[in-house]
Design an enzyme around this catalytic site. Structure first.
Site, PDB file in Angstrom:
ATOM      1  N   ASP A   1      -6.710 -10.198   1.706  1.00 19.33           N
ATOM      2  CA  ASP A   1      -5.450 -10.010   0.989  1.00 19.33           C
ATOM      3  C   ASP A   1      -5.329 -11.019  -0.148  1.00 19.33           C
ATOM      4  OD1 ASP A   1      -2.478  -8.825   1.243  1.00 19.33           O
ATOM      5  OD2 ASP A   1      -2.338 -10.958   0.781  1.00 19.33           O
TER       6      ASP A   1
ATOM      7  N   TYR B   1      -2.195 -15.035  -7.207  1.00 18.01           N
ATOM      8  CA  TYR B   1      -2.957 -16.122  -6.582  1.00 18.01           C
ATOM      9  C   TYR B   1      -4.082 -16.646  -7.489  1.00 18.01           C
ATOM     10  CZ  TYR B   1      -0.868 -13.894  -2.407  1.00 18.01           C
ATOM     11  OH  TYR B   1      -0.013 -13.312  -1.495  1.00 18.01           O
TER      12      TYR B   1
ATOM     13  N   LYS C   1      -2.145  -7.304  -5.572  1.00 20.12           N
ATOM     14  CA  LYS C   1      -0.713  -7.047  -5.792  1.00 20.12           C
ATOM     15  C   LYS C   1      -0.342  -7.251  -7.253  1.00 20.12           C
ATOM     16  CE  LYS C   1      -0.022  -9.391  -1.356  1.00 20.12           C
ATOM     17  NZ  LYS C   1      -0.959 -10.509  -1.373  1.00 20.12           N
TER      18      LYS C   1
ATOM     19  N   HIS D   1       4.430  -6.706  -5.711  1.00 19.45           N
ATOM     20  CA  HIS D   1       4.573  -7.986  -4.992  1.00 19.45           C
ATOM     21  C   HIS D   1       6.018  -8.232  -4.559  1.00 19.45           C
ATOM     22  CE1 HIS D   1       2.035 -11.866  -4.615  1.00 19.45           C
ATOM     23  NE2 HIS D   1       2.962 -11.862  -3.691  1.00 19.45           N
TER      24      HIS D   1
ATOM     25  N   SER E   1       5.896  -5.074  -1.209  1.00 20.50           N
ATOM     26  CA  SER E   1       5.989  -6.355  -0.527  1.00 20.50           C
ATOM     27  C   SER E   1       7.346  -6.975  -0.823  1.00 20.50           C
ATOM     28  CB  SER E   1       4.869  -7.280  -1.023  1.00 20.50           C
ATOM     29  OG  SER E   1       4.956  -8.532  -0.377  1.00 20.50           O
TER      30      SER E   1
ATOM     31  N   GLN F   1       4.891  -5.520   2.995  1.00 17.70           N
ATOM     32  CA  GLN F   1       4.388  -6.849   3.402  1.00 17.70           C
ATOM     33  C   GLN F   1       5.532  -7.854   3.269  1.00 17.70           C
ATOM     34  OE1 GLN F   1       1.486 -10.057   1.438  1.00 17.70           O
ATOM     35  NE2 GLN F   1       0.312  -8.311   2.164  1.00 17.70           N
TER      36      GLN F   1
ATOM     37  N   LEU G   1       1.767 -17.455  10.556  1.00 13.99           N
ATOM     38  CA  LEU G   1       1.759 -18.740  11.272  1.00 13.99           C
ATOM     39  C   LEU G   1       2.972 -19.589  10.883  1.00 13.99           C
ATOM     40  CD1 LEU G   1      -2.053 -19.534  10.825  1.00 13.99           C
ATOM     41  CD2 LEU G   1      -0.902 -18.763  12.915  1.00 13.99           C
TER      42      LEU G   1
ATOM     43  N   ARG H   1     -11.153 -22.732  11.652  1.00 18.85           N
ATOM     44  CA  ARG H   1      -9.907 -21.995  11.896  1.00 18.85           C
ATOM     45  C   ARG H   1     -10.039 -20.511  11.519  1.00 18.85           C
ATOM     46  NH1 ARG H   1      -7.747 -27.168  10.620  1.00 18.85           N
ATOM     47  NH2 ARG H   1      -7.384 -26.774   8.408  1.00 18.85           N
TER      48      ARG H   1
HETATM   49  N1  LIG Z   1       3.565 -10.994  -0.332  1.00 12.56           N
HETATM   50  C1  LIG Z   1       4.003 -12.250  -0.429  1.00 12.56           C
HETATM   51  O1  LIG Z   1       5.004 -12.552  -1.087  1.00 12.56           O
HETATM   52  C2  LIG Z   1       3.247 -13.325   0.272  1.00 12.56           C
HETATM   53  C3  LIG Z   1       3.781 -14.620   0.360  1.00 12.56           C
HETATM   54  C4  LIG Z   1       3.054 -15.591   1.043  1.00 12.56           C
HETATM   55  C5  LIG Z   1       1.844 -15.259   1.614  1.00 12.56           C
HETATM   56  N2  LIG Z   1       1.316 -14.005   1.491  1.00 12.56           N
HETATM   57  C6  LIG Z   1       0.021 -13.614   2.083  1.00 12.56           C
HETATM   58  O2  LIG Z   1       0.014 -13.946   3.462  1.00 12.56           O
HETATM   59  C7  LIG Z   1      -1.049 -14.859   3.722  1.00 12.56           C
HETATM   60  C8  LIG Z   1      -0.690 -15.816   4.844  1.00 12.56           C
HETATM   61  O3  LIG Z   1       0.513 -16.477   4.582  1.00 12.56           O
HETATM   62  P1  LIG Z   1       0.627 -18.011   4.196  1.00 12.56           P
HETATM   63  O4  LIG Z   1      -0.618 -18.415   3.532  1.00 12.56           O
HETATM   64  O5  LIG Z   1       1.893 -18.180   3.475  1.00 12.56           O
HETATM   65  O6  LIG Z   1       0.837 -18.780   5.566  1.00 12.56           O
HETATM   66  P2  LIG Z   1       0.252 -18.780   7.076  1.00 12.56           P
HETATM   67  O7  LIG Z   1      -0.937 -17.913   7.185  1.00 12.56           O
HETATM   68  O8  LIG Z   1       1.405 -18.551   7.971  1.00 12.56           O
HETATM   69  O9  LIG Z   1      -0.133 -20.310   7.261  1.00 12.56           O
HETATM   70  C9  LIG Z   1      -1.127 -20.918   6.508  1.00 12.56           C
HETATM   71  C10 LIG Z   1      -1.060 -22.420   6.801  1.00 12.56           C
HETATM   72  O10 LIG Z   1      -1.385 -22.663   8.154  1.00 12.56           O
HETATM   73  C11 LIG Z   1      -2.537 -23.526   8.245  1.00 12.56           C
HETATM   74  N3  LIG Z   1      -3.359 -22.999   9.327  1.00 12.56           N
HETATM   75  C12 LIG Z   1      -4.020 -21.836   9.391  1.00 12.56           C
HETATM   76  N4  LIG Z   1      -4.602 -21.667  10.590  1.00 12.56           N
HETATM   77  C13 LIG Z   1      -4.317 -22.765  11.308  1.00 12.56           C
HETATM   78  C14 LIG Z   1      -4.651 -23.196  12.618  1.00 12.56           C
HETATM   79  N5  LIG Z   1      -5.383 -22.417  13.427  1.00 12.56           N
HETATM   80  N6  LIG Z   1      -4.198 -24.401  13.030  1.00 12.56           N
HETATM   81  C15 LIG Z   1      -3.454 -25.194  12.216  1.00 12.56           C
HETATM   82  N7  LIG Z   1      -3.094 -24.835  10.957  1.00 12.56           N
HETATM   83  C16 LIG Z   1      -3.530 -23.633  10.509  1.00 12.56           C
HETATM   84  C17 LIG Z   1      -3.213 -23.414   6.893  1.00 12.56           C
HETATM   85  O11 LIG Z   1      -3.885 -24.625   6.587  1.00 12.56           O
HETATM   86  P3  LIG Z   1      -5.478 -24.649   6.322  1.00 12.56           P
HETATM   87  O12 LIG Z   1      -5.733 -23.692   5.195  1.00 12.56           O
HETATM   88  O13 LIG Z   1      -5.735 -26.061   5.992  1.00 12.56           O
HETATM   89  O14 LIG Z   1      -6.109 -24.206   7.611  1.00 12.56           O
HETATM   90  C18 LIG Z   1      -2.019 -23.212   5.964  1.00 12.56           C
HETATM   91  O15 LIG Z   1      -1.413 -24.450   5.660  1.00 12.56           O
HETATM   92  C19 LIG Z   1      -1.262 -15.542   2.369  1.00 12.56           C
HETATM   93  O16 LIG Z   1      -2.474 -16.231   2.276  1.00 12.56           O
HETATM   94  C20 LIG Z   1      -1.146 -14.364   1.445  1.00 12.56           C
HETATM   95  O17 LIG Z   1      -2.315 -13.577   1.461  1.00 12.56           O
HETATM   96  C21 LIG Z   1       2.025 -13.033   0.837  1.00 12.56           C
END
Ligand SMILES: NC(=O)c1ccc[n+]([C@@H]2O[C@H](COP(=O)([O-])OP(=O)(O)OC[C@H]3O[C@@H](n4cnc5c(N)ncnc54)[C@H](OP(=O)(O)O)[C@@H]3O)[C@@H](O)[C@H]2O)c1
Length: 284
Positions: free
Chosen positions: A53, A58, A87, A119, A150, A172, A201, A247
């Site tokens: 994704d 990004y 997106k 998005h 999204s 999303q 997460l 991870r």
């Molecule tokens: N559509 C939208 O508006 C939107 C907005 C935000 C995100 N997204 C999408 O959703 C994806 C995921 O969301 P997100 O990146 O916001 O947050 P997330 O997946 O909830 O959390 C990512 C964070 O958790 C840490 N992490 C991951 N696995 C871990 C583990 N097993 N233990 C401890 N820490 C861990 C990562 O650090 P490390 O990298 O250091 O492991 C990072 O700081 C994004 O990458 C993107 O593709 C979409």
């Protein structure tokens, strides 16, 4: 909600409204540099992930595409086995949407995206309608296989229903035990629009919560795995982000256990409307 045991592997897919299918588990690559993106996508594909994704926003469509192309070449994996989402950053106009999409495809070095999302709903009803028409036409032209949205709130989904336009195959939104968006989930589920959970997460912001820690200890899993399994059992598509190879692997080790009804109920009770990034589901 599908039976918890229905999700058995990393490559397991859910069928979308348009008949295409999407791997329920994937890697998100938000806030990764080019080299972090290339490595994380490579490690993920090697670990069995089949869904990536990314987004124009990004600024890493290029290293995503490169890592996918290199993996396809070195393993002879068919392109059709790998599901790539991007997106649209700006909701501006019909023409601008098609232009921006074509630029994204060029950057990623692919002929099509498996899924292309607006998005956000930002821009107002008229712009949304125009942009969505461009997305529908892009699908007709074969530039994308499926189209979705999204950060659409329940009212934006209702607007599309009222306009009788083709419905998005996914919405999303941020979904995790601490942010459950019940109204959005309901209208999407009622209309067979899959929920894709960004921030599954909660950006690691609640990893010390006693309920999570207790369930993790009981299951012999880490708290990240408990949160991801919760999303999976709700039938959400989940796309956790990590730049760590260890991870990447551990986050995907969630197919060998099941949260029971009591555990799901306890986690369901943690909703506190926790905003981890932006919150635009109520925009005009
Ligand atoms: N559509 C939208 O508006 C939107 C907005 C935000 C995100 N997204 C999408 O959703 C994806 C995921 O969301 P997100 O990146 O916001 O947050 P997330 O997946 O909830 O959390 C990512 C964070 O958790 C840490 N992490 C991951 N696995 C871990 C583990 N097993 N233990 C401890 N820490 C861990 C990562 O650090 P490390 O990298 O250091 O492991 C990072 O700081 C994004 O990458 C993107 O593709 C979409």
């Amino acid at each position: 909600m599908p039976s918890p045991n229905a999700v058995k592997s990393l490559a397991a897919r859910l069928t979308m409204l348009d008949g295409n299918s999407i791997p329920q588990f994937g890697l998100g690559v938000y806030e990764m540099s080019d080299s972090e993106t290339y490595n994380a996508v490579k490690w993920a594909l090697e670990a069995g992930y089949r869904h990536i994704d990314t987004a124009e926003w990004y600024e890493n469509e290029k290293p995503c595409g490169k890592a996918i192309a290199d993996f396809i070449k070195s393993t002879s994996t068919p392109r059709s086995e790998i599901f790539l989402t991007s997106k649209l950053k700006n909701n501006a106009s019909y023409d601008r949407t098609l232009r921006d999409l074509k630029q994204s495809l060029k950057r990623a070095g692919v002929d099509y995206f498996d899924l292309y999302l607006m998005h956000s709903a930002i821009g107002g009803p008229q712009i949304r309608k125009e942009v969505w028409k461009a997305c529908c036409d892009a699908r007709e032209q074969g530039l994308v296989k499926s189209i979705g949205v999204s950060n659409f709130g329940a009212k934006h989904i209702q607007e599309m229903i009222d306009q009788k336009v083709p419905l998005p195959v996914v919405n999303q939104v941020d979904l995790h035990p601490f942010m459950r968006h019940p109204e959005i989930v309901k209208i999407c589920e009622d209309n067979e629009i899959l929920l894709e959970a960004w921030g599954p997460l909660a950006r690691a912001m609640r990893f010390t919560h006693p309920s999570l820690v207790k369930i993790a200890e009981r299951k012999g899993k880490d708290v990240a795995q408990i949160m991801l399994r919760w999303g999976l059992q709700h039938g959400f598509v989940i796309i956790p982000k990590t730049v760590s190879q260890q991870r990447v692997v551990s986050n995907s080790n969630i197919f060998d256990f099941v949260l029971d009804d009591e555990e799901m109920k306890e986690l369901d009770g943690l909703d506190e409307y926790l905003v981890t990034d932006w919150d635009v589901v109520d925009c005009e």
